[in-house]
Design a protein around this motif. Structure first.
Motif, PDB file in Angstrom:
ATOM      1  N   PRO A  33       0.834  -1.210   0.000  1.00  0.00           N
ATOM      2  CA  PRO A  33       0.000   0.000   0.000  1.00  0.00           C
ATOM      3  C   PRO A  33       0.867   1.258   0.000  1.00  0.00           C
ATOM      4  CG  PRO A  33      -0.670  -1.539   1.729  1.00  0.00           C
ATOM      5  CD  PRO A  33       0.655  -2.001   1.230  1.00  0.00           C
ATOM      6  N   LEU A  34       0.309   2.345  -0.507  1.00  0.00           N
ATOM      7  CA  LEU A  34       0.989   3.632  -0.446  1.00  0.00           C
ATOM      8  C   LEU A  34       1.134   4.070   1.007  1.00  0.00           C
ATOM      9  CD1 LEU A  34      -0.930   5.440  -3.335  1.00  0.00           C
ATOM     10  CD2 LEU A  34       1.464   4.688  -3.392  1.00  0.00           C
ATOM     11  N   THR A  35       2.212   4.775   1.282  1.00  0.00           N
ATOM     12  CA  THR A  35       2.429   5.320   2.626  1.00  0.00           C
ATOM     13  C   THR A  35       1.547   6.535   2.869  1.00  0.00           C
ATOM     14  OG1 THR A  35       4.726   4.544   2.625  1.00  0.00           O
ATOM     15  CG2 THR A  35       4.168   6.306   4.174  1.00  0.00           C
ATOM     16  N   ASN A  36       1.396   7.348   1.830  1.00  0.00           N
ATOM     17  CA  ASN A  36       0.645   8.594   1.954  1.00  0.00           C
ATOM     18  C   ASN A  36      -0.819   8.326   2.296  1.00  0.00           C
ATOM     19  OD1 ASN A  36      -1.094  10.888   0.487  1.00  0.00           O
ATOM     20  ND2 ASN A  36       0.889  11.744   1.062  1.00  0.00           N
ATOM     21  N   VAL A  37      -1.330   9.024   3.294  1.00  0.00           N
ATOM     22  CA  VAL A  37      -2.703   8.828   3.748  1.00  0.00           C
ATOM     23  C   VAL A  37      -3.639   9.881   3.166  1.00  0.00           C
ATOM     24  CG1 VAL A  37      -4.231   8.760   5.767  1.00  0.00           C
ATOM     25  CG2 VAL A  37      -1.952   7.742   5.887  1.00  0.00           C
ATOM     26  N   LYS A  38      -3.187  11.125   3.100  1.00  0.00           N
ATOM     27  CA  LYS A  38      -4.059  12.221   2.678  1.00  0.00           C
ATOM     28  C   LYS A  38      -4.532  12.054   1.243  1.00  0.00           C
ATOM     29  CE  LYS A  38      -4.316  17.257   2.370  1.00  0.00           C
ATOM     30  NZ  LYS A  38      -3.600  18.541   2.570  1.00  0.00           N
ATOM     31  N   GLU A  39      -3.597  11.824   0.304  1.00  0.00           N
ATOM     32  CA  GLU A  39      -3.952  11.673  -1.097  1.00  0.00           C
ATOM     33  C   GLU A  39      -4.047  10.195  -1.494  1.00  0.00           C
ATOM     34  OE1 GLU A  39      -4.720  13.960  -3.328  1.00  0.00           O
ATOM     35  OE2 GLU A  39      -4.413  15.689  -2.031  1.00  0.00           O
ATOM     36  N   GLY A  40      -3.038   9.426  -1.069  1.00  0.00           N
ATOM     37  CA  GLY A  40      -2.994   8.022  -1.466  1.00  0.00           C
ATOM     38  C   GLY A  40      -3.918   7.117  -0.696  1.00  0.00           C
ATOM     39  N   LYS A  41      -4.304   7.549   0.526  1.00  0.00           N
ATOM     40  CA  LYS A  41      -5.262   6.817   1.361  1.00  0.00           C
ATOM     41  C   LYS A  41      -4.889   5.348   1.559  1.00  0.00           C
ATOM     42  CE  LYS A  41      -9.018   9.918   0.073  1.00  0.00           C
ATOM     43  NZ  LYS A  41     -10.371  10.080  -0.505  1.00  0.00           N
ATOM     44  N   ARG A  42      -3.566   5.088   1.592  1.00  0.00           N
ATOM     45  CA  ARG A  42      -3.054   3.742   1.832  1.00  0.00           C
ATOM     46  C   ARG A  42      -3.549   2.732   0.791  1.00  0.00           C
ATOM     47  NH1 ARG A  42       0.902   2.284   4.421  1.00  0.00           N
ATOM     48  NH2 ARG A  42      -0.019   0.620   5.665  1.00  0.00           N
ATOM     49  N   ARG A  43      -3.903   3.211  -0.399  1.00  0.00           N
ATOM     50  CA  ARG A  43      -4.394   2.322  -1.452  1.00  0.00           C
ATOM     51  C   ARG A  43      -3.233   1.572  -2.094  1.00  0.00           C
ATOM     52  NH1 ARG A  43      -8.381   7.046  -3.839  1.00  0.00           N
ATOM     53  NH2 ARG A  43     -10.168   6.593  -2.499  1.00  0.00           N
ATOM     54  N   TRP A  44      -3.536   0.396  -2.654  1.00  0.00           N
ATOM     55  CA  TRP A  44      -2.483  -0.352  -3.340  1.00  0.00           C
ATOM     56  C   TRP A  44      -2.873  -0.707  -4.775  1.00  0.00           C
ATOM     57  CZ3 TRP A  44      -3.109  -5.267  -5.344  1.00  0.00           C
ATOM     58  CH2 TRP A  44      -4.220  -6.001  -4.916  1.00  0.00           C
ATOM     59  N   GLU A  45      -4.160  -0.541  -5.131  1.00  0.00           N
ATOM     60  CA  GLU A  45      -4.609  -0.922  -6.467  1.00  0.00           C
ATOM     61  C   GLU A  45      -5.735  -0.006  -6.918  1.00  0.00           C
ATOM     62  OE1 GLU A  45      -6.005  -5.115  -8.512  1.00  0.00           O
ATOM     63  OE2 GLU A  45      -7.182  -4.343  -6.829  1.00  0.00           O
ATOM     64  N   ALA A  46      -5.806   0.213  -8.238  1.00  0.00           N
ATOM     65  CA  ALA A  46      -6.938   0.918  -8.849  1.00  0.00           C
ATOM     66  C   ALA A  46      -7.348   0.145 -10.095  1.00  0.00           C
ATOM     67  CB  ALA A  46      -6.545   2.344  -9.223  1.00  0.00           C
ATOM     68  N   LYS A  77      -2.034   8.070 -18.837  1.00  0.00           N
ATOM     69  CA  LYS A  77      -1.238   9.301 -18.883  1.00  0.00           C
ATOM     70  C   LYS A  77      -0.730   9.694 -17.505  1.00  0.00           C
ATOM     71  CE  LYS A  77      -4.803  12.931 -18.523  1.00  0.00           C
ATOM     72  NZ  LYS A  77      -5.396  14.092 -19.215  1.00  0.00           N
ATOM     73  N   GLN A  78      -1.242   9.038 -16.467  1.00  0.00           N
ATOM     74  CA  GLN A  78      -0.761   9.236 -15.108  1.00  0.00           C
ATOM     75  C   GLN A  78      -1.047   7.962 -14.316  1.00  0.00           C
ATOM     76  OE1 GLN A  78      -4.147  11.393 -15.532  1.00  0.00           O
ATOM     77  NE2 GLN A  78      -4.484   9.180 -15.488  1.00  0.00           N
ATOM     78  N   VAL A  79      -0.445   7.867 -13.126  1.00  0.00           N
ATOM     79  CA  VAL A  79      -0.788   6.770 -12.217  1.00  0.00           C
ATOM     80  C   VAL A  79      -2.097   7.148 -11.527  1.00  0.00           C
ATOM     81  CG1 VAL A  79      -0.095   5.483 -10.173  1.00  0.00           C
ATOM     82  CG2 VAL A  79       1.617   6.142 -11.868  1.00  0.00           C
ATOM     83  N   VAL A  80      -3.054   6.247 -11.577  1.00  0.00           N
ATOM     84  CA  VAL A  80      -4.383   6.554 -11.030  1.00  0.00           C
ATOM     85  C   VAL A  80      -4.468   6.069  -9.583  1.00  0.00           C
ATOM     86  CG1 VAL A  80      -6.865   6.197 -11.285  1.00  0.00           C
ATOM     87  CG2 VAL A  80      -5.416   6.386 -13.322  1.00  0.00           C
ATOM     88  N   TYR A  81      -4.382   7.006  -8.653  1.00  0.00           N
ATOM     89  CA  TYR A  81      -4.542   6.665  -7.246  1.00  0.00           C
ATOM     90  C   TYR A  81      -5.738   7.383  -6.624  1.00  0.00           C
ATOM     91  CZ  TYR A  81      -2.099  11.113  -6.462  1.00  0.00           C
ATOM     92  OH  TYR A  81      -1.718  12.435  -6.481  1.00  0.00           O
ATOM     93  N   LYS A  82      -6.439   8.188  -7.449  1.00  0.00           N
ATOM     94  CA  LYS A  82      -7.672   8.821  -6.997  1.00  0.00           C
ATOM     95  C   LYS A  82      -8.546   9.079  -8.228  1.00  0.00           C
ATOM     96  CE  LYS A  82      -5.936  13.603  -7.030  1.00  0.00           C
ATOM     97  NZ  LYS A  82      -5.721  14.797  -6.195  1.00  0.00           N
ATOM     98  N   ASP A  83      -9.741   9.582  -8.016  1.00  0.00           N
ATOM     99  CA  ASP A  83     -10.707   9.771  -9.089  1.00  0.00           C
ATOM    100  C   ASP A  83     -10.149  10.702 -10.163  1.00  0.00           C
ATOM    101  OD1 ASP A  83     -12.902  10.093 -10.686  1.00  0.00           O
ATOM    102  OD2 ASP A  83     -14.213  10.876  -9.121  1.00  0.00           O
ATOM    103  N   ILE A  84     -10.063  10.195 -11.407  1.00  0.00           N
ATOM    104  CA  ILE A  84      -9.563  11.037 -12.504  1.00  0.00           C
ATOM    105  C   ILE A  84     -10.693  11.547 -13.382  1.00  0.00           C
ATOM    106  CG2 ILE A  84      -7.310   9.912 -12.603  1.00  0.00           C
ATOM    107  CD1 ILE A  84      -8.355   8.335 -15.030  1.00  0.00           C
ATOM    108  N   THR A  85     -11.930  11.204 -13.058  1.00  0.00           N
ATOM    109  CA  THR A  85     -13.050  11.680 -13.861  1.00  0.00           C
ATOM    110  C   THR A  85     -13.457  13.096 -13.467  1.00  0.00           C
ATOM    111  OG1 THR A  85     -14.714  10.762 -12.350  1.00  0.00           O
ATOM    112  CG2 THR A  85     -13.905   9.337 -14.119  1.00  0.00           C
ATOM    113  N   LYS A  86     -12.962  13.572 -12.301  1.00  0.00           N
ATOM    114  CA  LYS A  86     -13.312  14.919 -11.835  1.00  0.00           C
ATOM    115  C   LYS A  86     -12.193  15.922 -12.048  1.00  0.00           C
ATOM    116  CE  LYS A  86     -16.306  13.100  -8.181  1.00  0.00           C
ATOM    117  NZ  LYS A  86     -16.558  13.044  -6.718  1.00  0.00           N
TER     118      LYS A  86
END
Length: 332
Positions: A155-168, A183-192
């Motif tokens: 999982p990602l270390t970052n909590v604020k943006e990465g939210k400890r996620r490991w997969e999308a 075009k980027q690594v998707v670790y949060k919503d890219i539709t917004k």
């Protein structure tokens, strides 16, 4: 997934470097496509423990365990191996060293859906293991020999943006397609909105430009100096007029090592040798380690890397802010 859908095929491997993943910062490089996708396996394991009370199973407690991955490609080019595993390249020859440090990477790919479209994936952070060397003689007809890379995801270390996620993962539609997904690594919503990325190519050009300071139409580079205590006396050493371009790539790696705050990547023999080379081999690695003030070792190595990268003012400020002088004599 709706009934009747079947996943088939695999393509569009993409790799990106995890540039920063700390409590406060999260950055990835721009993904690069790796052609020749053959096979991909990601195997997350969960650890479950049963809590008993009143003579029965009272609760189930689960946690994420190891996340093992294995990527198979037609070939993993030597240049890509050098970057991923931190190998040294000299005149086209690739060298492996005990001091090599593999990058942390994100891995993206997609699988085709039988009813149309694709399912897209990003494994957000993993440490690859060295690629085994395995070849086989031809027995009457050519036998394809692929490259297999094992990766330990986490999982990602970052909590604020990465939210400890490991997969999308997502299926095509709602703004999700190959162009937007890779075009980027998707670790949060890219539709917004767009996920911030760092263009390492642009960073390279900016660092290259910073190497040159212009004074009265000519090129001038301020020298960097350090003080070592040798034979009981403080001796001052300055960088030579010319520093070989071969040190630039090593400097970038060392700067990343220090900015990672990973203790296993700090104070290596390679970094000490780098300082000696930056100062024109005017002292040996042993003399540097014995002569430098212990409180300035890390700052000196990092400053030397910044100096070679062209960040002259930052390098000078790092050393000047840590000067501990009791009188010094010129070095060789």
């Amino acid at each position: 997934m709706e009934a009747g859908k079947v996943l088939t095929g695999l393509d569009m491997f993409h790799i990106a470097e995890v540039l920063k993943d700390t409590k406060d910062e999260l950055e990835f490089s721009v993904p690069e496509e790796l052609p020749g996708a053959v096979n991909m396996k990601v195997d997350p394991k969960s650890e479950t423990e049963t809590f008993y009370a009143d003579n029965v199973a009272y609760a189930q407690m689960s946690s994420l365990g190891d996340i093992d991955g294995e990527m198979e490609v037609a070939d993993l080019p030597l240049d890509m191996q050098a970057r991923i595993f931190g190998k040294t390249v000299e005149n086209g020859i690739h060298f492996s060293s005990a001091d090599d440090r593999a990058l942390e990477i994100a891995l993206g790919f997609r699988a085709k859906i039988s009813t149309g479209g694709y399912r897209y994936y990003w494994a957000l952070k993993g440490k690859p293991e060295l690629v085994p060397i395995e070849h086989k003689t031809e027995e009457g007809k050519p036998t394809p020999q692929t490259s297999q890379v094992k990766i330990k995801f986490m999982p990602l270390t970052n909590v604020k943006e990465g939210k400890r996620r490991w997969e999308a993962k997502a299926e095509e539609g709602n703004g999700i397609n190959a162009e937007t997904w890779f075009k980027q690594v998707v670790y949060k919503d890219i539709t917004k909105g767009e996920t911030p990325v760092v263009d390492v190519g642009k960073q390279f050009i900016e660092r290259l430009r910073a190497l040159f300071l212009y004074e009265k139409g000519g090129t001038y580079m301020e020298a960097l100096s350090i003080t070592l205590r040798l034979d009981g006396k403080d001796k001052k050493f300055v960088t030579p007029d010319h520093i070989t371009g071969l040190l630039f790539r090593k400097a970038a790696k060392i700067a990343d090592d220090f900015e990672s705050q990973d203790s296993e990547r700090l104070f290596t023999n390679e970094q000490v040798e780098f300082v000696c080379n930056t100062f024109g081999q005017k002292f040996t690695p042993d003399e540097f380690e014995k002569g430098i003030d212990a409180r300035l070792v890390g700052r000196t190595i990092y400053a030397a890397a910044q100096y070679v990268l062209g960040n002259i003012a930052e390098a000078t400020a790092l050393l000047n802010s840590g000067e501990i002088s009791n009188g010094e004599e010129p070095g060789e």
